[in-house]
Design a protein around this motif. Structure first.
Motif, PDB file in Angstrom:
ATOM      1  N   TYR A  95       0.825  -1.209   0.000  1.00  0.00           N
ATOM      2  CA  TYR A  95       0.000   0.000   0.000  1.00  0.00           C
ATOM      3  C   TYR A  95       0.858   1.258   0.000  1.00  0.00           C
ATOM      4  N   HIS A  96       2.015   1.189   0.659  1.00  0.00           N
ATOM      5  CA  HIS A  96       2.895   2.352   0.750  1.00  0.00           C
ATOM      6  C   HIS A  96       3.800   2.497  -0.477  1.00  0.00           C
ATOM      7  N   GLY A  97       3.626   1.631  -1.464  1.00  0.00           N
ATOM      8  CA  GLY A  97       4.406   1.754  -2.696  1.00  0.00           C
ATOM      9  C   GLY A  97       5.785   1.157  -2.630  1.00  0.00           C
ATOM     10  N   ASN A  98       6.026   0.287  -1.656  1.00  0.00           N
ATOM     11  CA  ASN A  98       7.347  -0.322  -1.517  1.00  0.00           C
ATOM     12  C   ASN A  98       7.417  -1.696  -2.173  1.00  0.00           C
ATOM     13  N   ARG A  99       6.533  -1.922  -3.120  1.00  0.00           N
ATOM     14  CA  ARG A  99       6.592  -3.132  -3.937  1.00  0.00           C
ATOM     15  C   ARG A  99       6.496  -2.698  -5.390  1.00  0.00           C
ATOM     16  N   ILE A 100       7.541  -2.941  -6.145  1.00  0.00           N
ATOM     17  CA  ILE A 100       7.627  -2.459  -7.524  1.00  0.00           C
ATOM     18  C   ILE A 100       7.705  -3.647  -8.473  1.00  0.00           C
ATOM     19  N   ASP A 101       6.750  -3.677  -9.415  1.00  0.00           N
ATOM     20  CA  ASP A 101       6.707  -4.783 -10.388  1.00  0.00           C
ATOM     21  C   ASP A 101       6.726  -6.143  -9.698  1.00  0.00           C
ATOM     22  N   GLY A 102       5.997  -6.242  -8.589  1.00  0.00           N
ATOM     23  CA  GLY A 102       5.859  -7.520  -7.888  1.00  0.00           C
ATOM     24  C   GLY A 102       7.004  -7.855  -6.953  1.00  0.00           C
ATOM     25  N   THR A 103       7.976  -6.977  -6.816  1.00  0.00           N
ATOM     26  CA  THR A 103       9.136  -7.256  -5.965  1.00  0.00           C
ATOM     27  C   THR A 103       9.219  -6.221  -4.850  1.00  0.00           C
ATOM     28  N   PHE A 104       9.362  -6.689  -3.617  1.00  0.00           N
ATOM     29  CA  PHE A 104       9.492  -5.788  -2.484  1.00  0.00           C
ATOM     30  C   PHE A 104      10.884  -5.153  -2.474  1.00  0.00           C
ATOM     31  N   THR A 105      10.924  -3.886  -2.143  1.00  0.00           N
ATOM     32  CA  THR A 105      12.196  -3.156  -2.094  1.00  0.00           C
ATOM     33  C   THR A 105      12.939  -3.477  -0.803  1.00  0.00           C
ATOM     34  N   SER A 106      14.210  -3.042  -0.758  1.00  0.00           N
ATOM     35  CA  SER A 106      15.009  -3.236   0.458  1.00  0.00           C
ATOM     36  C   SER A 106      14.381  -2.503   1.634  1.00  0.00           C
ATOM     37  N   THR A 107      13.804  -1.343   1.360  1.00  0.00           N
ATOM     38  CA  THR A 107      13.122  -0.588   2.413  1.00  0.00           C
ATOM     39  C   THR A 107      11.948  -1.382   2.974  1.00  0.00           C
ATOM     40  N   ALA A 108      11.213  -2.050   2.070  1.00  0.00           N
ATOM     41  CA  ALA A 108      10.071  -2.852   2.498  1.00  0.00           C
ATOM     42  C   ALA A 108      10.514  -3.969   3.436  1.00  0.00           C
ATOM     43  N   TYR A 109      11.591  -4.667   3.069  1.00  0.00           N
ATOM     44  CA  TYR A 109      12.060  -5.765   3.920  1.00  0.00           C
ATOM     45  C   TYR A 109      12.540  -5.252   5.278  1.00  0.00           C
ATOM     46  N   THR A 110      13.212  -4.119   5.277  1.00  0.00           N
ATOM     47  CA  THR A 110      13.670  -3.540   6.556  1.00  0.00           C
ATOM     48  C   THR A 110      12.475  -3.209   7.437  1.00  0.00           C
ATOM     49  N   ASN A 111      11.458  -2.601   6.842  1.00  0.00           N
ATOM     50  CA  ASN A 111      10.257  -2.245   7.605  1.00  0.00           C
ATOM     51  C   ASN A 111       9.542  -3.490   8.123  1.00  0.00           C
ATOM     52  N   MET A 112       9.465  -4.545   7.291  1.00  0.00           N
ATOM     53  CA  MET A 112       8.766  -5.766   7.708  1.00  0.00           C
ATOM     54  C   MET A 112       9.518  -6.497   8.810  1.00  0.00           C
ATOM     55  N   VAL A 113      10.822  -6.528   8.722  1.00  0.00           N
ATOM     56  CA  VAL A 113      11.631  -7.157   9.780  1.00  0.00           C
ATOM     57  C   VAL A 113      11.368  -6.466  11.110  1.00  0.00           C
ATOM     58  N   ASN A 114      11.379  -5.129  11.076  1.00  0.00           N
ATOM     59  CA  ASN A 114      11.140  -4.372  12.311  1.00  0.00           C
ATOM     60  C   ASN A 114       9.720  -4.583  12.832  1.00  0.00           C
ATOM     61  N   GLU A 115       8.748  -4.610  11.931  1.00  0.00           N
ATOM     62  CA  GLU A 115       7.355  -4.771  12.352  1.00  0.00           C
ATOM     63  C   GLU A 115       7.115  -6.134  12.976  1.00  0.00           C
ATOM     64  N   LEU A 116       7.649  -7.190  12.360  1.00  0.00           N
ATOM     65  CA  LEU A 116       7.455  -8.535  12.894  1.00  0.00           C
ATOM     66  C   LEU A 116       8.187  -8.714  14.227  1.00  0.00           C
ATOM     67  N   HIS A 117       9.341  -8.107  14.327  1.00  0.00           N
ATOM     68  CA  HIS A 117      10.079  -8.182  15.595  1.00  0.00           C
ATOM     69  C   HIS A 117       9.275  -7.522  16.715  1.00  0.00           C
ATOM     70  N   GLU A 118       8.652  -6.383  16.399  1.00  0.00           N
ATOM     71  CA  GLU A 118       7.880  -5.663  17.404  1.00  0.00           C
ATOM     72  C   GLU A 118       6.621  -6.423  17.799  1.00  0.00           C
ATOM     73  N   LYS A 119       5.927  -7.021  16.818  1.00  0.00           N
ATOM     74  CA  LYS A 119       4.652  -7.671  17.111  1.00  0.00           C
ATOM     75  C   LYS A 119       4.818  -9.082  17.664  1.00  0.00           C
ATOM     76  N   LEU A 120       5.845  -9.802  17.237  1.00  0.00           N
ATOM     77  CA  LEU A 120       6.003 -11.199  17.635  1.00  0.00           C
ATOM     78  C   LEU A 120       7.141 -11.402  18.633  1.00  0.00           C
ATOM     79  N   ASN A 121       7.910 -10.336  18.835  1.00  0.00           N
ATOM     80  CA  ASN A 121       9.045 -10.429  19.761  1.00  0.00           C
ATOM     81  C   ASN A 121       9.995 -11.546  19.347  1.00  0.00           C
ATOM     82  N   MET A 122      10.258 -11.579  18.040  1.00  0.00           N
ATOM     83  CA  MET A 122      11.165 -12.581  17.476  1.00  0.00           C
ATOM     84  C   MET A 122      12.133 -11.883  16.541  1.00  0.00           C
ATOM     85  N   ASN A 123      13.288 -12.475  16.387  1.00  0.00           N
ATOM     86  CA  ASN A 123      14.292 -11.916  15.488  1.00  0.00           C
ATOM     87  C   ASN A 123      14.150 -12.541  14.100  1.00  0.00           C
ATOM     88  N   PHE A 124      13.959 -11.676  13.116  1.00  0.00           N
ATOM     89  CA  PHE A 124      13.846 -12.122  11.735  1.00  0.00           C
ATOM     90  C   PHE A 124      14.945 -11.469  10.901  1.00  0.00           C
TER      91      PHE A 124
END
Length: 291
Positions: free
Chosen positions: A21-50
């Motif tokens: 939704y935030h435009g961090n997926r281009i032509d079906g591929t997630f950007t490096s920024t997207a992966y950084t954001n997702m790693v941080n989000e999952l760590h915060e919500k699940l309290n796990m290291n990804f």
């Protein structure tokens, strides 16, 4: 090795949707920024290291699993089947399942009872990638076959019809651009129906255009006839007007008689005569009976 649970998948899918939704997926591929954001989000919500590799590997697994049933049921477009969001199953009558399993897809039996979690989220993320398919292999592989059979480009239905009829190309090697996946191709009967439909539409358009020209030509002819008729009618009215007898009024006759300096009793007698006899009145005024 990281073991993924349904809850982890659910949080990961939501994280991917957020980045999309935030435009961090281009032509079906997630950007490096997207992966950084997702790693941080999952760590915060699940309290796990990804790590980024954890997410990329799980994304590939989810996408591969989705492709299996999405291509099998053609999204939710396979005749007789419907997705039930409550049971999380693809559902159909038994005879429809039997036909799919026994005739074409024996492996499909597992999806009769295997629940699919987060189908809507998966479809939102990956359905577009499957829009033109994956089951038939990559376009690069198909392009090799295409180059061996023909170098011509088929841009119209007529071209496809010609190549199919001469066996220069088959449905299996009719391909699209690089790095785009191709789904199961339509049957020859379906292609032929589309070709016939296109030709019928073209023929119908030509017939309609021809009919329009005929109608316009007929209208022009009618218009010319009306103009000619009006001209004839106008000329006829002029002739009739010219041939019509001039009728003089009583005042005109009496005034004309007074100009002759006649006796009053003669004027009266002449007036009565001329009122009844317009031919004589015409003579009085020095005009012929007919113009």
């Amino acid at each position: 090795m990281l073991m993924w649970t349904p809850q982890m998948d659910e949080f990961f899918l939501q994280a991917m949707l957020t980045q999309q939704y935030h435009g961090n997926r281009i032509d079906g591929t997630f950007t490096s920024t997207a992966y950084t954001n997702m790693v941080n989000e999952l760590h915060e919500k699940l309290n796990m290291n990804f790590s980024k590799s954890h997410l990329k590997n799980r994304l590939k697994t989810l996408k591969d699993h989705f492709a299996q049933y999405y291509d099998l049921f053609r999204g939710v477009g396979l005749s007789g089947f419907a997705w039930n969001s409550e049971t999380k199953l693809f559902e159909a009558d038994n005879e429809v399942w039997d036909s799919l399993i026994e005739v074409s897809k024996p492996d499909a039996i597992k999806w009769k009872t295997k629940k699919i979690h987060n189908y809507n989220e998966l479809a939102e993320l990956f359905a577009k990638d499957r829009a033109i398919g994956a089951a038939a292999g990559t376009a690069k592989e198909k392009k090799k076959q295409w180059s061996k059979t023909t170098s011509d480009q088929t841009e119209t239905l007529e071209d496809v019809d010609r190549l199919l009829s001469t066996n220069k190309v088959t449905l299996e090697n009719l391909i699209v651009d690089d790095d785009v996946f191709i789904s199961s191709m339509p049957s020859l009967e379906e292609v032929q129906m589309n070709l016939n439909s296109s030709k019928n539409k073209k023929r119908k358009y030509e017939e309609d255009e021809s009919m329009t020209l005929k109608i316009m030509s007929s209208l022009e002819a009618v218009g010319d006839a009306i103009k000619e008729g009006n001209a004839i009618l106008k000329d006829s009215n002029i002739i009739m007007e010219r041939s019509r007898q001039r009728v003089y009024s009583g005042d005109e006759i009496y005034n004309e008689l007074e100009l002759l300096n006649l006796e009053p009793n003669i004027i009266s007698k002449a007036y009565l005569l001329l009122i009844k006899d317009q031919d004589s009145a015409q003579a009085l005024f020095g005009c012929p009976a007919r113009i």
